[in-house]
Every structure is written in structure tokens, then in C-alpha cells.
Design a protein around this motif. Structure first.
Motif, PDB file in Angstrom:
ATOM      1  N   ASN A 160      23.438  13.980  16.052  1.00 38.48           N
ATOM      2  CA  ASN A 160      24.377  13.595  17.104  1.00 38.48           C
ATOM      3  C   ASN A 160      23.830  13.834  18.508  1.00 38.48           C
ATOM      4  O   ASN A 160      24.567  13.702  19.480  1.00 38.48           O
ATOM      5  CB  ASN A 160      25.702  14.349  16.943  1.00 38.48           C
ATOM      6  CG  ASN A 160      25.565  15.833  17.227  1.00 38.48           C
ATOM      7  OD1 ASN A 160      24.455  16.367  17.289  1.00 38.48           O
ATOM      8  ND2 ASN A 160      26.685  16.508  17.394  1.00 38.48           N
ATOM      9  N   ASN A 161      22.535  14.184  18.637  1.00 39.90           N
ATOM     10  CA  ASN A 161      22.009  14.409  19.976  1.00 39.90           C
ATOM     11  C   ASN A 161      20.496  14.223  20.018  1.00 39.90           C
ATOM     12  O   ASN A 161      19.789  14.408  19.028  1.00 39.90           O
ATOM     13  CB  ASN A 161      22.384  15.805  20.488  1.00 39.90           C
ATOM     14  CG  ASN A 161      21.715  16.913  19.708  1.00 39.90           C
ATOM     15  OD1 ASN A 161      20.574  17.276  19.993  1.00 39.90           O
ATOM     16  ND2 ASN A 161      22.400  17.444  18.707  1.00 39.90           N
ATOM     17  N   GLY A 162      20.020  13.844  21.210  1.00 42.31           N
ATOM     18  CA  GLY A 162      18.607  13.563  21.389  1.00 42.31           C
ATOM     19  C   GLY A 162      17.725  14.785  21.308  1.00 42.31           C
ATOM     20  O   GLY A 162      16.545  14.679  20.941  1.00 42.31           O
ATOM     21  N   ALA A 163      18.261  15.961  21.663  1.00 44.37           N
ATOM     22  CA  ALA A 163      17.448  17.171  21.612  1.00 44.37           C
ATOM     23  C   ALA A 163      17.055  17.502  20.174  1.00 44.37           C
ATOM     24  O   ALA A 163      15.903  17.866  19.890  1.00 44.37           O
ATOM     25  CB  ALA A 163      18.210  18.331  22.236  1.00 44.37           C
ATOM     26  N   THR A 164      18.008  17.393  19.251  1.00 42.26           N
ATOM     27  CA  THR A 164      17.704  17.638  17.840  1.00 42.26           C
ATOM     28  C   THR A 164      16.741  16.585  17.311  1.00 42.26           C
ATOM     29  O   THR A 164      15.809  16.901  16.549  1.00 42.26           O
ATOM     30  CB  THR A 164      18.994  17.644  17.005  1.00 42.26           C
ATOM     31  OG1 THR A 164      19.852  18.680  17.481  1.00 42.26           O
ATOM     32  CG2 THR A 164      18.692  17.869  15.537  1.00 42.26           C
ATOM     33  N   MET A 165      16.953  15.327  17.706  1.00 35.65           N
ATOM     34  CA  MET A 165      16.057  14.256  17.266  1.00 35.65           C
ATOM     35  C   MET A 165      14.627  14.523  17.737  1.00 35.65           C
ATOM     36  O   MET A 165      13.658  14.314  17.001  1.00 35.65           O
ATOM     37  CB  MET A 165      16.552  12.919  17.780  1.00 35.65           C
ATOM     38  CG  MET A 165      15.780  11.730  17.223  1.00 35.65           C
ATOM     39  SD  MET A 165      16.428  10.148  17.807  1.00 35.65           S
ATOM     40  CE  MET A 165      18.023  10.116  16.985  1.00 35.65           C
ATOM     41  N   ARG A 166      14.493  14.988  18.963  1.00 38.22           N
ATOM     42  CA  ARG A 166      13.156  15.320  19.475  1.00 38.22           C
ATOM     43  C   ARG A 166      12.518  16.434  18.646  1.00 38.22           C
ATOM     44  O   ARG A 166      11.322  16.364  18.302  1.00 38.22           O
ATOM     45  CB  ARG A 166      13.263  15.744  20.937  1.00 38.22           C
ATOM     46  CG  ARG A 166      11.983  16.342  21.514  1.00 38.22           C
ATOM     47  CD  ARG A 166      12.167  16.777  22.961  1.00 38.22           C
ATOM     48  NE  ARG A 166      11.026  17.548  23.435  1.00 38.22           N
ATOM     49  CZ  ARG A 166      10.930  18.876  23.345  1.00 38.22           C
ATOM     50  NH1 ARG A 166      11.938  19.584  22.807  1.00 38.22           N
ATOM     51  NH2 ARG A 166       9.866  19.503  23.794  1.00 38.22           N
ATOM     52  N   GLN A 167      13.294  17.466  18.312  1.00 34.70           N
ATOM     53  CA  GLN A 167      12.749  18.574  17.523  1.00 34.70           C
ATOM     54  C   GLN A 167      12.294  18.101  16.146  1.00 34.70           C
ATOM     55  O   GLN A 167      11.231  18.507  15.653  1.00 34.70           O
ATOM     56  CB  GLN A 167      13.796  19.674  17.379  1.00 34.70           C
ATOM     57  CG  GLN A 167      14.069  20.437  18.670  1.00 34.70           C
ATOM     58  CD  GLN A 167      15.118  21.516  18.472  1.00 34.70           C
ATOM     59  OE1 GLN A 167      16.178  21.278  17.887  1.00 34.70           O
ATOM     60  NE2 GLN A 167      14.835  22.693  18.959  1.00 34.70           N
ATOM     61  N   LEU A 168      13.087  17.241  15.509  1.00 31.07           N
ATOM     62  CA  LEU A 168      12.720  16.716  14.198  1.00 31.07           C
ATOM     63  C   LEU A 168      11.451  15.878  14.294  1.00 31.07           C
ATOM     64  O   LEU A 168      10.594  15.921  13.393  1.00 31.07           O
ATOM     65  CB  LEU A 168      13.860  15.881  13.633  1.00 31.07           C
ATOM     66  CG  LEU A 168      15.158  16.614  13.285  1.00 31.07           C
ATOM     67  CD1 LEU A 168      16.263  15.616  12.954  1.00 31.07           C
ATOM     68  CD2 LEU A 168      14.937  17.575  12.118  1.00 31.07           C
ATOM     69  N   THR A 169      11.327  15.132  15.375  1.00 30.23           N
ATOM     70  CA  THR A 169      10.139  14.297  15.564  1.00 30.23           C
ATOM     71  C   THR A 169       8.909  15.165  15.810  1.00 30.23           C
ATOM     72  O   THR A 169       7.838  14.906  15.248  1.00 30.23           O
ATOM     73  CB  THR A 169      10.359  13.329  16.731  1.00 30.23           C
ATOM     74  OG1 THR A 169      11.594  12.639  16.552  1.00 30.23           O
ATOM     75  CG2 THR A 169       9.231  12.310  16.810  1.00 30.23           C
ATOM     76  N   LEU A 170       9.037  16.186  16.632  1.00 29.89           N
ATOM     77  CA  LEU A 170       7.926  17.104  16.875  1.00 29.89           C
ATOM     78  C   LEU A 170       7.477  17.804  15.598  1.00 29.89           C
ATOM     79  O   LEU A 170       6.291  18.124  15.428  1.00 29.89           O
ATOM     80  CB  LEU A 170       8.333  18.154  17.919  1.00 29.89           C
ATOM     81  CG  LEU A 170       8.423  17.678  19.374  1.00 29.89           C
ATOM     82  CD1 LEU A 170       9.099  18.739  20.230  1.00 29.89           C
ATOM     83  CD2 LEU A 170       7.030  17.364  19.916  1.00 29.89           C
ATOM     84  N   ALA A 171       8.435  18.021  14.683  1.00 26.52           N
ATOM     85  CA  ALA A 171       8.108  18.686  13.412  1.00 26.52           C
ATOM     86  C   ALA A 171       7.394  17.765  12.429  1.00 26.52           C
ATOM     87  O   ALA A 171       7.016  18.194  11.337  1.00 26.52           O
ATOM     88  CB  ALA A 171       9.384  19.226  12.774  1.00 26.52           C
ATOM     89  N   GLY A 172       7.228  16.495  12.809  1.00 24.76           N
ATOM     90  CA  GLY A 172       6.502  15.573  11.957  1.00 24.76           C
ATOM     91  C   GLY A 172       7.317  14.971  10.840  1.00 24.76           C
ATOM     92  O   GLY A 172       6.760  14.519   9.834  1.00 24.76           O
ATOM     93  N   LEU A 173       8.647  14.924  11.026  1.00 28.43           N
ATOM     94  CA  LEU A 173       9.511  14.439   9.948  1.00 28.43           C
ATOM     95  C   LEU A 173       9.795  12.948  10.036  1.00 28.43           C
ATOM     96  O   LEU A 173      10.355  12.367   9.105  1.00 28.43           O
ATOM     97  CB  LEU A 173      10.829  15.211   9.951  1.00 28.43           C
ATOM     98  CG  LEU A 173      10.723  16.712   9.659  1.00 28.43           C
ATOM     99  CD1 LEU A 173      12.100  17.341   9.675  1.00 28.43           C
ATOM    100  CD2 LEU A 173      10.038  16.944   8.326  1.00 28.43           C
TER     101      LEU A 173
ATOM    102  N   LYS B  94       8.922   0.577   6.507  1.00 26.53           N
ATOM    103  CA  LYS B  94       8.247   1.447   5.543  1.00 26.53           C
ATOM    104  C   LYS B  94       8.224   2.902   6.013  1.00 26.53           C
ATOM    105  O   LYS B  94       7.618   3.748   5.347  1.00 26.53           O
ATOM    106  CB  LYS B  94       6.823   0.951   5.308  1.00 26.53           C
ATOM    107  CG  LYS B  94       6.733  -0.463   4.740  1.00 26.53           C
ATOM    108  CD  LYS B  94       5.297  -0.921   4.590  1.00 26.53           C
ATOM    109  CE  LYS B  94       4.655  -1.196   5.926  1.00 26.53           C
ATOM    110  NZ  LYS B  94       3.294  -1.797   5.800  1.00 26.53           N
ATOM    111  N   HIS B  95       8.870   3.193   7.138  1.00 25.83           N
ATOM    112  CA  HIS B  95       8.814   4.531   7.715  1.00 25.83           C
ATOM    113  C   HIS B  95      10.211   5.143   7.837  1.00 25.83           C
ATOM    114  O   HIS B  95      11.216   4.431   7.860  1.00 25.83           O
ATOM    115  CB  HIS B  95       8.166   4.474   9.101  1.00 25.83           C
ATOM    116  CG  HIS B  95       6.698   4.199   9.072  1.00 25.83           C
ATOM    117  ND1 HIS B  95       5.749   5.188   9.031  1.00 25.83           N
ATOM    118  CD2 HIS B  95       6.023   3.015   9.065  1.00 25.83           C
ATOM    119  CE1 HIS B  95       4.548   4.644   9.020  1.00 25.83           C
ATOM    120  NE2 HIS B  95       4.678   3.321   9.037  1.00 25.83           N
ATOM    121  N   ARG B  96      10.219   6.460   7.920  1.00 20.57           N
ATOM    122  CA  ARG B  96      11.465   7.180   8.195  1.00 20.57           C
ATOM    123  C   ARG B  96      11.716   7.160   9.692  1.00 20.57           C
ATOM    124  O   ARG B  96      10.920   7.685  10.471  1.00 20.57           O
ATOM    125  CB  ARG B  96      11.374   8.628   7.710  1.00 20.57           C
ATOM    126  CG  ARG B  96      12.552   9.492   8.174  1.00 20.57           C
ATOM    127  CD  ARG B  96      12.329  10.962   7.886  1.00 20.57           C
ATOM    128  NE  ARG B  96      12.634  11.282   6.503  1.00 20.57           N
ATOM    129  CZ  ARG B  96      12.364  12.460   5.941  1.00 20.57           C
ATOM    130  NH1 ARG B  96      11.759  13.401   6.642  1.00 20.57           N
ATOM    131  NH2 ARG B  96      12.682  12.694   4.680  1.00 20.57           N
TER     132      ARG B  96
END
Length: 300
Positions: free
Chosen positions: A222-235, A187-189
């Protein structure tokens, strides 16, 4: 100029200077002599190394590949000669390093000033990418990778280990709720990678057994750094290595989810290098440097 190494030196000088005349001036050759060397190379290789016009000289794709190989070979020749002529060989030449983006950002890049100060003769060529790279085809000397090793043609030395955790930002959890079981993730993104080794399933331990649950999301990277930024942004929710989110967890910027179901999957971190018998001094000292600097910091 009959030797192949001599031809390579002329060719690399043309690439670096951008013209036959500039290369000739630097090497005390006439532009005509330089042109003959390049033509002889092209004829023997059966490819065009340069696209020529009256005003411009451009390196072809084949020329760029040949240039990378030439630089590597000439550096090895110089190092071999220096090792014979000097009582102690000072490491020098180009060192091509490939590192995953999170590992490079958090650990390798901050160490480069110390390394270059210790070995000023080594020219560092550093690339950061999370995608799978063919080290031999890309002429990479040393790579640092997290996870299972799949290329038996290269040797590896362990630097440490890292755990992984499913995490989200408090803002995302406030808006969408906190998953209580792995099944709730449907049920989550959930973020995932877009390169070929990635899986759209995450492991969880339930009643002593490990199960893989499918996750979904409308954003891939394609990379963990971008994934971390998206996660920190609450997405959304992601599953990331602890080595590059430990400060986020400690500060509360990210929250670990489903810790009771974490399977305790530990991924090893290796420095990977050629399995060839001969190892250049620059590769050897860099590997030793990484072990010295990173082993204490990467103990799981």
C-alpha cells in the motif's frame, strides 16, 4: 456553562485528562458540573461520547470524531481572537498534515524541525499514508500528493514534478535476467499497489505511441516506501517515482530498466488545502514554507 464552545472545552479536557474529576480540577469545576455538561452534550447530539464504568472512562468512536472536530473549532476560535487582540497574529494551534510515505520520509519529515522552530506555536499532527484519504472527513488541513488531482473541492499549489522509472536490483537481474522489451515483463515478478487508484498496467512508448502493458506479481503493498525496500532486496521489479530512488540509481543499488521505452510521464507534486475562503494563519505559513523549501528540490 451555556455556550457550545464552553461545552467543547469541557469535553476536550475530559478526553485529554481521562476523567471528570481531573477535568473539573483543571477548569475549577466540580465533577458533578462536568458530568452534567457531558450529559447535556450527549443528549443534544444523540450519541454516547464516553463508555463509563466505576473504574474507567473510555471515549467512544463517536466521541473521538467529535473530539477531533472540537479541537479544530477551538483552535480556530483561539486564533481568531488572537488575530483581533494582537497587532500581528502569531500562527498557532493544531496543523493536521497528510503526506504520502515516500514524500513524507524523504522531504517533509526532515523539514518539520525547521518549521516548528520557526513557528513554535503550531502543533504538528503528521500522518503518512499512500492510500487515498478524504481530507474533509479526516479533518486534514494540508496534504501533499503526487499525481493527478481528483478532488475539485480542494485547492492546490504545485510544488514540483517527478518522473517515474521501472527499476530492479542487480541481484534480481542476475538471477532472472534483464527484460529487453516491455513484453518481457510478463515473465517477471512486478510489484504493484493494493489500493483502489492503482492499475496493473505500466505505460511504455513504442514507435512514438504510448501503450499500457499488464504486469503481474504475487506481492502487493500500500505504499511506495515498502515497494522500494522489496525492490532493493532483489525480490522483483517496480515502477517508482524518481524523487525517492534517485540516490539508489546513482549508487547502483537499483538499475533503471527499459529506459528507451520510458514514456517520460511526469507527475506533478501538489500541496492540497481547503477551498474555503478563510485560511488559518497556520495553514498559510505551512504552505508558504513548503513552497520555499521544496520548489528548488522538486524541479523535474
Amino acid at each position: 456553562m451555556d455556550s457550545r464552545s464552553g461545552e467543547m472545552r469541557v469535553f476536550t479536557r475530559v478526553v485529554e485528562s481521562g476523567s471528570f474529576s481531573a477535568a473539573g480540577k483543571a477548569m475549577r469545576l466540580t465533577p458533578s458540573a462536568v458530568s452534567k455538561v457531558i450529559s447535556r452534550l450527549e443528549e443534544r447530539l444523540g450519541v454516547l461520547l464516553f463508555q463509563r464504568s466505576t473504574r474507567h472512562l473510555a471515549v467512544t468512536a463517536e466521541g473521538r470524531l467529535f473530539y477531533d472536530s472540537c479541537v479544530r473549532i477551538l483552535d480556530d476560535i483561539d486564533e481568531a481572537e488572537q488575530g483581533i487582540s494582537d497587532d500581528t497574529s502569531t500562527p498557532h494551534g493544531a496543523l493536521r498534515i497528510n503526506v504520502s510515505i515516500p514524500m513524507g520520509t524523504h522531504y517533509i519529515v526532515p523539514l518539520i524541525p525547521t518549521f516548528t522552530a520557526r513557528y513554535p506555536g503550531i502543533r504538528v499532527d503528521l500522518s503518512l499514508t499512500d492510500a487515498v484519504v478524504d481530507l474533509q472527513r479526516e479533518n486534514v488541513d494540508v496534504a501533499v500528493r503526487t499525481g493527478p488531482l481528483s478532488d475539485a473541492s480542494f485547492r492546490a499549489r504545485k510544488l514540483g514534478s517527478t518522473g517515474r522509472a521501472v527499476v530492479a536490483a542487480p541481484s534480481y537481474l542476475d538471477a532472472h535476467g534483464v527484460p529487453q522489451t516491455p513484453e518481457d515483463l510478463v515473465k517477471h515478478r512486478c510489484f504493484n499497489f493494493n489500493f483502489r487508484r492503482s492499475m496493473d498496467e505500466w505505460p511504455f512508448r513504442i514507435d512514438g505511441r504510448t501503450f499500457h502493458f499488464p504486469v503481474r506479481g504475487d506481492v502487493l503493498t500500500n505504499n511506495g516506501a515498502t515497494m522500494r525496500q522489496l525492490t532493493l532486496a532483489g525480490l522483483g521489479i517496480s515502477r517508482l517515482g524518481l524523487f525517492h530512488i534517485k540516490d539508489d540509481l546513482a549508487s547502483g543499488r537499483l538499475v533503471e530498466l527499459l529506459p528507451a521505452f520510458n514514456p517520460g510521464d511526469i507527475e506533478d507534486i501538489h500541496v492540497i488545502f481547503s477551498s474555503q475562503r478563510h485560511m488559518t494563519a497556520r495553514v498559510r505559513v505551512f504552505i508558504d514554507f513548503l513552497v520555499e523549501m521544496l520548489e528548488p528540490a522538486l524541479r523535474a
